[in-house]
Enzyme design. Sequence first.
Site: not given
Ligand SMILES: [Zn+2]
Length: 452
Positions: A245, A279, A330
């Site tokens: 991420e 991600h 998320d």
């Molecule tokens: Zn997450």
Amino acid sequence: MTSTRWLAEYAWLPERAAPTPEVLIETVNGRITAVTPLSPGGPPDAGVDVLADAVWLPGLTLPGLANAHSHAFHRALRGHTHGGRGDFWSWRDQMYAVTARLNPDSYLALARAVYAEMALAGITCVGEFHYLHHGAGGTPYDDPNAMSAALVEAAAHAGIRLTLLDTCYLTATVDGQPLTGSQLRFGDGDALRWADRVSAFTPDGRHARLGAAIHSVRAVPAEQLATVAGWAHRRDAPLHVHLSEQPAENDACRAVHGRTPTGLLADHGVLGPATTAVHATHPTSGDIGLLGESRSGVCLCPTTERDLADGIGPARRMAEAGIPLSLGSDSHAVIDPFEEARAVELDERLRTRKRGHFAPAELLHAASAAGHAALGWTDAGRIAVGGRADLVTVRLDSVRTAGVAPAGVWFAAGAADVTQVVVDGRVLVRDGHHLTVDVPQELADAIAEVTP
Ligand SMILES: [Zn+2]
């Protein structure tokens, strides 16, 4: 036996580039038993009399949408962290402050409201990436899976299906620094103890199933990755993992292990068809190759990634590599599958300064069948015979959607345009209202309870 005939003004059927007008959908005991386009040249007996008992669905009916990546409690931060500067890491400090207020009762109330908000947006199934396991200081509750049980119960109240992705979270950094402060509540000590705790949990209800998650390469030491992966593989359960991420995660992993995070996961048997990397914003070309060859999926979370200034993942390149793409809200800065889906295309446009990377049917697939598959519900997300009777109807007469070609809803509609939601054959949302949860009130009350 509960059987219903639904007559959709438009329905989006599998493998179709655009919606089909006038589709009769028959459901029995929560399953789709027949799908019949009526025009042009529909069946000869499909006259007005035959259809008199059908429930009319004005607008566009989609299959159930799947939210493949959720942390329900992050919803409490919406609107509290967006005005100032800061980054992922400062946001995370604020997120930890909320965790201090959560216990099985307050989490049940919050998650029930959040999952009901998802239902209003057309989400019929959620993947909860769950790591807030224990009480203050990391002391287990009397039932060490009390928080998991609260989330399963919350989804039952809200009326949607849930895959509880019980998350192994052991260390604070890639080089193995111990958990401190709020993080102590996430930890089980080691992966074997994580496995013992999770193995003792059976979700209560047919709406829920159990999967596993590795929080990230920061949080599970390399030599323990295979323990978590093995637990998931033995049970044929979905396995999810936060991946790349942030560039900082890649840098730290290279410094400690001499490998990218994806490479490390590959070395330890984490990748595979049941695995979803969440991600994958900063993968290398080699990483994309590893994910594609192993048939791992990627869950994109575009509204969170932009909110946290993470960057734009190489969505088209990953799709070209054969990686199934799913979508997640998320952190719940936004809960809107339409916004999530169009962001996949629109972000790609910003990066390339070209249009037309993902066809609308591909966005639908990511938001429905691919998301359900990533969560282990392979019989959902398609309006097809034998599938689960999940139907999400979007109005085409709102200020946003009036005059829009039905296939264009992905670029025009929002969650507020969802008028009706059917989950497993049962009406959950009608006229834009959840039938059992006062969603705005319950959100306000639950968030007030846990906001510092
Ligand atoms: Zn997450």
